[in-house]
Motif scaffolding. Structure first.
Motif, PDB file in Angstrom:
ATOM      1  N   UNK A   1      30.038   9.991  37.722  1.00  0.00           N
ATOM      2  CA  UNK A   1      30.071  11.408  37.357  1.00  0.00           C
ATOM      3  C   UNK A   1      31.516  11.834  37.141  1.00  0.00           C
ATOM      4  N   UNK A   2      31.875  12.064  35.895  1.00  0.00           N
ATOM      5  CA  UNK A   2      33.236  12.472  35.571  1.00  0.00           C
ATOM      6  C   UNK A   2      33.419  13.984  35.612  1.00  0.00           C
ATOM      7  N   UNK A   3      32.334  14.721  35.774  1.00  0.00           N
ATOM      8  CA  UNK A   3      32.415  16.178  35.816  1.00  0.00           C
ATOM      9  C   UNK A   3      32.977  16.608  37.168  1.00  0.00           C
ATOM     10  N   UNK A   4      34.063  17.337  37.151  1.00  0.00           N
ATOM     11  CA  UNK A   4      34.697  17.763  38.394  1.00  0.00           C
ATOM     12  C   UNK A   4      34.262  19.181  38.757  1.00  0.00           C
ATOM     13  N   UNK A   5      34.110  19.468  40.048  1.00  0.00           N
ATOM     14  CA  UNK A   5      33.732  20.820  40.447  1.00  0.00           C
ATOM     15  C   UNK A   5      34.890  21.788  40.239  1.00  0.00           C
ATOM     16  N   UNK A   6      34.560  23.065  40.165  1.00  0.00           N
ATOM     17  CA  UNK A   6      35.570  24.108  40.001  1.00  0.00           C
ATOM     18  C   UNK A   6      35.258  25.242  40.958  1.00  0.00           C
ATOM     19  N   UNK A   7      36.299  25.897  41.447  1.00  0.00           N
ATOM     20  CA  UNK A   7      36.081  27.044  42.334  1.00  0.00           C
ATOM     21  C   UNK A   7      36.400  28.320  41.564  1.00  0.00           C
ATOM     22  N   UNK A   8      35.443  29.229  41.570  1.00  0.00           N
ATOM     23  CA  UNK A   8      35.595  30.512  40.883  1.00  0.00           C
ATOM     24  C   UNK A   8      35.927  31.598  41.892  1.00  0.00           C
ATOM     25  N   UNK A   9      37.032  32.308  41.667  1.00  0.00           N
ATOM     26  CA  UNK A   9      37.458  33.410  42.538  1.00  0.00           C
ATOM     27  C   UNK A   9      37.260  34.712  41.778  1.00  0.00           C
ATOM     28  N   UNK A  10      36.453  35.614  42.328  1.00  0.00           N
ATOM     29  CA  UNK A  10      36.181  36.891  41.661  1.00  0.00           C
ATOM     30  C   UNK A  10      36.654  38.095  42.467  1.00  0.00           C
ATOM     31  N   UNK A  11      36.823  37.946  43.782  1.00  0.00           N
ATOM     32  CA  UNK A  11      37.252  39.084  44.591  1.00  0.00           C
ATOM     33  C   UNK A  11      38.754  39.295  44.420  1.00  0.00           C
ATOM     34  N   UNK A  12      39.148  40.522  44.163  1.00  0.00           N
ATOM     35  CA  UNK A  12      40.541  40.821  43.818  1.00  0.00           C
ATOM     36  C   UNK A  12      41.520  40.559  44.971  1.00  0.00           C
ATOM     37  N   UNK A  13      41.210  40.907  46.231  1.00  0.00           N
ATOM     38  CA  UNK A  13      42.148  40.572  47.311  1.00  0.00           C
ATOM     39  C   UNK A  13      42.381  39.071  47.452  1.00  0.00           C
ATOM     40  N   UNK A  14      41.326  38.279  47.246  1.00  0.00           N
ATOM     41  CA  UNK A  14      41.466  36.826  47.344  1.00  0.00           C
ATOM     42  C   UNK A  14      42.343  36.284  46.223  1.00  0.00           C
ATOM     43  N   UNK A  15      42.209  36.841  45.023  1.00  0.00           N
ATOM     44  CA  UNK A  15      43.043  36.407  43.898  1.00  0.00           C
ATOM     45  C   UNK A  15      44.507  36.738  44.165  1.00  0.00           C
ATOM     46  N   UNK A  16      44.770  37.963  44.631  1.00  0.00           N
ATOM     47  CA  UNK A  16      46.149  38.377  44.907  1.00  0.00           C
ATOM     48  C   UNK A  16      46.786  37.488  45.974  1.00  0.00           C
ATOM     49  N   UNK A  17      46.012  37.154  47.028  1.00  0.00           N
ATOM     50  CA  UNK A  17      46.551  36.307  48.102  1.00  0.00           C
ATOM     51  C   UNK A  17      46.770  34.879  47.611  1.00  0.00           C
ATOM     52  N   UNK A  18      45.793  34.329  46.892  1.00  0.00           N
ATOM     53  CA  UNK A  18      45.862  32.938  46.462  1.00  0.00           C
ATOM     54  C   UNK A  18      47.050  32.683  45.529  1.00  0.00           C
ATOM     55  N   UNK A  19      47.314  33.609  44.612  1.00  0.00           N
ATOM     56  CA  UNK A  19      48.349  33.406  43.594  1.00  0.00           C
ATOM     57  C   UNK A  19      49.674  34.066  43.952  1.00  0.00           C
ATOM     58  N   UNK A  20      49.748  34.714  45.109  1.00  0.00           N
ATOM     59  CA  UNK A  20      50.975  35.419  45.518  1.00  0.00           C
ATOM     60  C   UNK A  20      51.429  36.405  44.447  1.00  0.00           C
ATOM     61  N   UNK A  21      50.463  37.174  43.949  1.00  0.00           N
ATOM     62  CA  UNK A  21      50.737  38.216  42.964  1.00  0.00           C
ATOM     63  C   UNK A  21      50.183  39.538  43.483  1.00  0.00           C
ATOM     64  N   UNK A  22      50.810  40.626  43.099  1.00  0.00           N
ATOM     65  CA  UNK A  22      50.368  41.946  43.520  1.00  0.00           C
ATOM     66  C   UNK A  22      50.317  42.889  42.323  1.00  0.00           C
ATOM     67  N   UNK A  23      49.360  43.824  42.353  1.00  0.00           N
ATOM     68  CA  UNK A  23      49.209  44.781  41.268  1.00  0.00           C
ATOM     69  C   UNK A  23      48.961  46.179  41.801  1.00  0.00           C
ATOM     70  N   UNK A  24      48.543  47.074  40.918  1.00  0.00           N
ATOM     71  CA  UNK A  24      48.314  48.468  41.306  1.00  0.00           C
ATOM     72  C   UNK A  24      47.189  49.060  40.464  1.00  0.00           C
ATOM     73  N   UNK A  25      46.173  48.245  40.166  1.00  0.00           N
ATOM     74  CA  UNK A  25      45.074  48.743  39.338  1.00  0.00           C
ATOM     75  C   UNK A  25      44.118  49.640  40.104  1.00  0.00           C
ATOM     76  N   UNK A  26      44.073  49.502  41.425  1.00  0.00           N
ATOM     77  CA  UNK A  26      43.205  50.332  42.272  1.00  0.00           C
ATOM     78  C   UNK A  26      44.093  51.074  43.260  1.00  0.00           C
ATOM     79  N   UNK A  27      43.950  52.379  43.335  1.00  0.00           N
ATOM     80  CA  UNK A  27      44.832  53.213  44.154  1.00  0.00           C
ATOM     81  C   UNK A  27      44.872  52.733  45.598  1.00  0.00           C
TER      82      UNK A  27
END
Length: 303
Positions: free
Chosen positions: A94-120
């Protein structure tokens, strides 16, 4: 919560695709006991009638420095990839590799060490992230990547940027091309899970070096095998977030010191006497509005 009396009157329920998968699954199981079923529309019905909807915020994204995070985004991604390899190992053929999908915004900000201001009052930004063994795809509004600094930060952890508005189509295309399992958590929207298909049909793999015309025809007649396409798990990112490193603990300590000072300063200015004390009710909302709380005066008993 749907009232039982309402369930008794309905034959079909509509649930918005923005609802979390966990909510949809639980409600779907609940209505089955009343011979009902859930129907998930192909688009959000509210969007169809919301003519005056304001544009989506696209505030500039900023990199969160290592001196505050204590761990680089590359290191966090490496840990997530290790989790995928150990928890969902690929078969020998099986050459198909699994992938992890991140949809929650706090988890994305923490994982990538990025911060925004789209939500007050929340340092997050609109995005989806798909992490595989070889790449990290970031669907984000291009207008939010306004500075060279943030583009450089994305490049450092090997991010490939795609437009946020094309996230669902892009996600389906990514998985159709690679045909691997998508792992996500119960907070992922039902739209994403429905798009990918929780279960897909495939023909069993055969270890055949060459096929004759007869073999090819017989292969097409093989029964289809049901295979899980989306795996719902407890978020390994939220688990990692809960374990604070030394830098994060020190950041907590400094934040509490600053918050304590902000709380004590107005108290020091209050006129207190031996026979009178002031009880302040305090909340972050009062401070945000520029107030220090409300006073309630009462008399202390003489000793």
């Amino acid at each position: 919560m749907v009232r039982p009396s309402l369930l008794a009157q309905l034959r079909v329920l509509l649930l918005t695709h923005l609802d979390p998968t966990g909510t949809g699954k639980a409600l779907s199981q609940a209505v089955k006991t009343r011979s009902l079923s859930l129907v998930f529309p192909s688009s959000n019905l509210i969007d169809a009638i919301w003519r005056s909807r304001p544009p989506r915020s696209a505030a500039p994204i900023q990199p969160h420095p290592l001196k505050f995070t204590g761990e680089s985004a590359s290191s966090k991604l490496a840990s997530l990839r290790k989790y995928l390899r150990e928890t969902f190992p690929a078969g020998e053929d099986d050459k198909a590799e699994p992938a992890y999908l991140v949809t929650t915004l706090p988890a994305i900000a923490w994982l990538l060490n990025l911060r925004g201001d789209d939500i007050a009052h929340n340092p997050v930004f609109y995005a989806y992230v798909l992490v595989t063994e070889r790449e990290c795809v970031l669907w984000v509004q291009s207008a939010a990547l306004a500075t060279d600094e943030v583009r450089r930060a994305v490049g450092e952890f090997g991010g490939r940027v795609e437009e946020y508005g094309d996230a669902l189509e892009g996600l389906k295309r990514e998985r159709d091309d690679k045909a691997g399992k998508v792992v996500t958590d119960v907070k992922a929207s039902w739209a994403v899970v429905d798009l990918l298909g929780e279960v897909r049909r495939r023909r069993p793999r055969l270890s055949i070096i060459s096929l004759s015309p007869t073999d090819s025809r017989s292969l097409l007649s093989l029964p289809l095998v049901m295979q899980a396409n989306v795996e719902i798990v407890k978020s390994p990112i939220e688990t990692a977030q809960a374990v604070k490193n030394k830098v994060e603990i020190e950041g907590f300590r400094r934040a509490y010191l600053r918050d304590g000072a902000a709380w004590v300063r107005p108290l020091a200015r209050l006129p207190l006497s031996l026979h009178e004390f002031v009880v302040l009710t305090y909340s972050p909302f009062c401070r945000r509005a520029g107030r220090h709380g409300s006073r309630r005066r009462s008399r202390a008993a003489r000793t």
